[in-house]
Enzyme design. Sequence first.
Site, PDB file in Angstrom:
ATOM      1  N   ASP A 108       0.873  -1.168   0.000  1.00 55.72           N
ATOM      2  CA  ASP A 108       0.000   0.000   0.000  1.00 55.72           C
ATOM      3  C   ASP A 108       0.917   1.226   0.000  1.00 55.72           C
ATOM      4  OD1 ASP A 108      -2.247   1.757   0.610  1.00 55.72           O
ATOM      5  OD2 ASP A 108      -1.408   1.810   2.648  1.00 55.72           O
ATOM      6  N   SER A 113      -3.852   8.062  -6.771  1.00 54.81           N
ATOM      7  CA  SER A 113      -3.663   8.001  -8.224  1.00 54.81           C
ATOM      8  C   SER A 113      -2.232   7.616  -8.597  1.00 54.81           C
ATOM      9  CB  SER A 113      -3.966   9.375  -8.827  1.00 54.81           C
ATOM     10  OG  SER A 113      -3.080  10.326  -8.256  1.00 54.81           O
ATOM     11  N   GLY A 131      -9.791  10.574  -2.468  1.00 59.66           N
ATOM     12  CA  GLY A 131      -9.973  11.981  -2.147  1.00 59.66           C
ATOM     13  C   GLY A 131     -11.280  12.570  -2.665  1.00 59.66           C
ATOM     14  N   LYS A 132     -11.625  12.245  -3.930  1.00 60.80           N
ATOM     15  CA  LYS A 132     -12.879  12.770  -4.507  1.00 60.80           C
ATOM     16  C   LYS A 132     -14.078  12.244  -3.732  1.00 60.80           C
ATOM     17  CE  LYS A 132     -12.553  11.655  -8.943  1.00 60.80           C
ATOM     18  NZ  LYS A 132     -11.189  11.504  -9.389  1.00 60.80           N
ATOM     19  N   THR A 154      -2.770   0.690  -4.403  1.00 62.50           N
ATOM     20  CA  THR A 154      -3.117   1.898  -3.646  1.00 62.50           C
ATOM     21  C   THR A 154      -4.430   2.516  -4.099  1.00 62.50           C
ATOM     22  OG1 THR A 154      -2.390   4.146  -3.118  1.00 62.50           O
ATOM     23  CG2 THR A 154      -1.713   3.299  -5.233  1.00 62.50           C
ATOM     24  N   ASN A 204       0.227  10.398  -8.093  1.00 61.32           N
ATOM     25  CA  ASN A 204       0.744  10.587  -6.729  1.00 61.32           C
ATOM     26  C   ASN A 204       1.775   9.518  -6.360  1.00 61.32           C
ATOM     27  OD1 ASN A 204      -0.753  12.851  -6.292  1.00 61.32           O
ATOM     28  ND2 ASN A 204      -2.336  11.852  -5.058  1.00 61.32           N
ATOM     29  N   HIS A 213     -10.293  18.497  -6.636  1.00 58.56           N
ATOM     30  CA  HIS A 213      -9.408  17.354  -6.389  1.00 58.56           C
ATOM     31  C   HIS A 213      -8.190  17.381  -7.318  1.00 58.56           C
ATOM     32  CE1 HIS A 213      -8.091  13.063  -6.307  1.00 58.56           C
ATOM     33  NE2 HIS A 213      -8.167  13.335  -5.032  1.00 58.56           N
ATOM     34  N   ASP A 219      -0.188   5.154   0.854  1.00 58.99           N
ATOM     35  CA  ASP A 219      -0.436   6.162   1.897  1.00 58.99           C
ATOM     36  C   ASP A 219      -0.501   5.512   3.273  1.00 58.99           C
ATOM     37  OD1 ASP A 219      -0.642   8.531   0.254  1.00 58.99           O
ATOM     38  OD2 ASP A 219      -2.453   7.619  -0.554  1.00 58.99           O
TER      39      ASP A 219
HETATM   40  C1  XBP Z   1      -5.349   6.245   1.009  1.00 58.66           C
HETATM   41  C2  XBP Z   1      -6.448   7.058   0.495  1.00 58.66           C
HETATM   42  C3  XBP Z   1      -6.216   8.151  -0.476  1.00 58.66           C
HETATM   43  C4  XBP Z   1      -5.458   9.348   0.024  1.00 58.66           C
HETATM   44  C5  XBP Z   1      -5.620  10.539  -0.885  1.00 58.66           C
HETATM   45  O1  XBP Z   1      -4.834   5.448  -0.018  1.00 58.66           O
HETATM   46  O2  XBP Z   1      -7.582   6.815   0.832  1.00 58.66           O
HETATM   47  O3  XBP Z   1      -7.463   8.601  -0.893  1.00 58.66           O
HETATM   48  O4  XBP Z   1      -6.011   9.740   1.289  1.00 58.66           O
HETATM   49  O5  XBP Z   1      -5.373  10.259  -2.208  1.00 58.66           O
HETATM   50  P1  XBP Z   1      -3.889   4.114   0.226  1.00 58.66           P
HETATM   51  P2  XBP Z   1      -6.279  10.858  -3.383  1.00 58.66           P
HETATM   52  O6  XBP Z   1      -4.673   2.980  -0.373  1.00 58.66           O
HETATM   53  O7  XBP Z   1      -2.611   4.379  -0.545  1.00 58.66           O
HETATM   54  O8  XBP Z   1      -3.668   3.956   1.692  1.00 58.66           O
HETATM   55  O9  XBP Z   1      -6.698  12.253  -3.001  1.00 58.66           O
HETATM   56  O10 XBP Z   1      -5.378  10.853  -4.600  1.00 58.66           O
HETATM   57  O11 XBP Z   1      -7.460   9.936  -3.551  1.00 58.66           O
HETATM   58 MG    MG Z   2      -2.901   3.143   3.453  1.00 57.66          MG
END
Ligand code: XBP
Ligand code: MG
Length: 244
Positions: free
Chosen positions: A8, A119, A51-52, A116, A122, A76, A10
Site C-alpha cells: 500500500d 492516483s 480523495g474525490k 493503492t 501521486n 481534487h 499512503d
Molecule cells: C489512502 C487514500 C487516499 C489518500 C488521498 O490510499 O484513501 O485517498 O487519502 O489520495 P492508500 P487521493 O490505499 O494508498 O492507503 O486524493 O489521490 O485519492
Molecule cells: Mg494506506
Amino acid sequence: MLKALIFDVDGTLAETEELHRRAFNEIFTEARLGWHWSVDQYRALLRTTGGKERMAQYRRTFGAAGPDDATIAALHAAKTRRYGQLLRQGAIRLRPGVRALMQQARTSGLLLGVATTTSRRNVDGLSRACWDADAGDVFDAVAAGDEVSAKKPAPDVYELALKRLGLSPDEALAIEDSRNGLLSAKAAGIRVVVTPSAYTEHENLSDADILLQDLTAFPAQALLPSAGSAESRSCAGGELSSRV
Ligand code: XBP
Ligand code: MG
C-alpha cells in the site's frame, strides 16, 4: 511459495496522509469554500477511501448547498497538483524499515508491487521524492485507485496488482496500514502484514496475519525465500534491484 510483496502507499510506504490533508485544506482556502479538515475530522473522513469520494462524503454535511460533482473533480485535481508540489519540496520520508525490506526482498528474488487508492500520478510523485525514479522503475507492477472501478475495501486494486505481477493470491503478501486496506487485500485472498500509521492506529486491525509497529520488525528470515533465488529474476528485476 512467496513471490512478491505488494505495498500500500499512503500510511504504509510513508506517513503521507498529513500531507494530503494539508493539500486539501490549502485548496479549500484558495477556492474560498469555507471548508477546513481538522486532524480529528480527517481521521474520521479517511473511512471513505479516495480523495474525490471523501469530499463527496463531506459535502453531505451541507445538503444542497455543497459543491457539485464537476467542482469536486476540479478541486481534487488542484489538490493533486498541490500535493505533488509538497512532495517535490521534500516533505516526506519513507517509514522505518521500508527501504531495507524492499532491498531484502529484491535480494531474495521477490517481485515488488503497489496496490493503492491514490492516483498513479501521486505514486510517481512519492517515488521520485524517495527514490529519484518513477514508480515503474522501482516496482514491477503498480495498481492505482484511478485504474479500478471500486476502491478499497473492494479487492479490485489488489486483483489488478496480482494480474500485472502474473501471480496468484497465495504467492503474494500485502503490506498495509489501514482497515480498509486490510479488508481489500483479504477480499483478494492475500495474506496481510499491517503496520498501523498515525491515522489508523485506532482502527480494528486484528484480522491482520501479522501486526507490526513498523517494518523494522518484519520477520524476513522466516518469510523471505533464501537469497540464492535472486539469480532467477528477470533482467528488468535485476536492474531494479540497484534502485531500492
Ligand atoms: C489512502 C487514500 C487516499 C489518500 C488521498 O490510499 O484513501 O485517498 O487519502 O489520495 P492508500 P487521493 O490505499 O494508498 O492507503 O486524493 O489521490 O485519492
Ligand atoms: Mg494506506
